[in-house]
Write an enzyme that holds these catalytic residues in place. Structure first.
Site, PDB file in Angstrom:
ATOM      1  N   SER A  53       0.805  -1.226   0.000  1.00 46.17           N
ATOM      2  CA  SER A  53       0.000   0.000   0.000  1.00 46.17           C
ATOM      3  C   SER A  53       0.836   1.273   0.000  1.00 46.17           C
ATOM      4  CB  SER A  53      -0.942   0.011   1.206  1.00 46.17           C
ATOM      5  OG  SER A  53      -0.223   0.155   2.415  1.00 46.17           O
ATOM      6  N   LYS A  69       0.942   4.429   6.959  1.00 50.89           N
ATOM      7  CA  LYS A  69       0.330   5.251   5.913  1.00 50.89           C
ATOM      8  C   LYS A  69       0.946   6.644   5.969  1.00 50.89           C
ATOM      9  CE  LYS A  69      -2.759   1.995   5.006  1.00 50.89           C
ATOM     10  NZ  LYS A  69      -2.631   1.141   3.811  1.00 50.89           N
TER      11      LYS A  69
END
Length: 228
Positions: A39, A108
């Site tokens: 990701s 993230k």
């Protein structure tokens, strides 16, 4: 000559001392983590080992553009099988002492701070924060800031609640991030600042991917403060 009992006692003291030093460092200074998914590619790749700084104030020092590790705020990750009593106990001790990171941590990039309005007006456009389109040089090649993942809305606008941040992966079309867990308001997908473990400061393994400074506050330099 020393007795066998004294020799084993000395070894035990050494082990406890090493463990105590390790626990102190990983609790208050830096902690290692392994990247489990794609990701954040190509900034961080599957299998990369990163170190996270924990000495900075986690609740007041988070900036837009930071790459952070945070605890799962609620059902973002698959539960880790508990196993039997022995393996479960060993796993828990390893997690508490930071010899191993649990599967409930994620990595993230911060794109929205408390009060920010974060939005995407159309698919494959630039991400907008407080009305300013953001150039994001760290994104996976060929993607724009609003590239949606499967099942995610391509047009949306949210306001980050107080005490929270909005996070997204650099591989936008392969990241189950704040967008995936939100109800369209920002209330559910935003991550509490209290869940932040620390800021990623470097990749330390493998050797051919050593790097640091993955944060990019400059990308958000033109973003104004949120309206009161």
């Amino acid at each position: 000559p020393r007795s066998a009992a004294r020799t084993w006692l000395d070894r035990l003291i050494l082990v406890v001392a090493v463990w105590a030093i390790w626990a102190f460092i990983t609790t208050f200074v830096v902690q290692p983590f392994r990247i489990p998914s794609g990701s954040m590619e190509n900034t961080l790749r599957v299998g990369d080992r990163i170190v996270v700084a924990k000495w900075a104030p986690r609740f007041t020092d988070v900036k837009r553009g930071d790459v952070i590790v945070f605890k799962d705020p609620g059902d973002w990750t698959d539960p880790v099988p508990s196993g039997n009593v022995i393996t479960g106990g060993i796993r828990k001790i390893a997690e508490v002492t930071h010899l191993s990171a649990s599967g409930s941590h994620l990595v993230k990039r911060v794109v929205g701070l408390p009060g920010d309005v974060v939005s995407c007006s159309e698919p494959n456009a630039k991400l907008t924060v407080n009305g300013v389109a953001v150039d994001e040089p760290y994104l996976q090649a060929g993607l724009d800031g609003c590239a949606p993942s499967p099942g995610q809305a391509s047009k949306w606008s949210i306001t980050v609640p107080a005490g929270h941040i909005w996070v997204m992966g650099d591989h936008r079309d392969d990241s189950a991030d704040s967008r995936s867990h939100d109800d369209g308001t920002g209330r559910l997908g935003s991550v509490p600042l209290s869940a932040v473990t620390g800021r990623a400061i470097a990749v330390v393994w493998p050797l051919n991917h050593l790097a640091g400074g993955h944060g990019d506050a400059d990308a958000f330099a033109k973003v104004p403060a949120p309206k009161k």
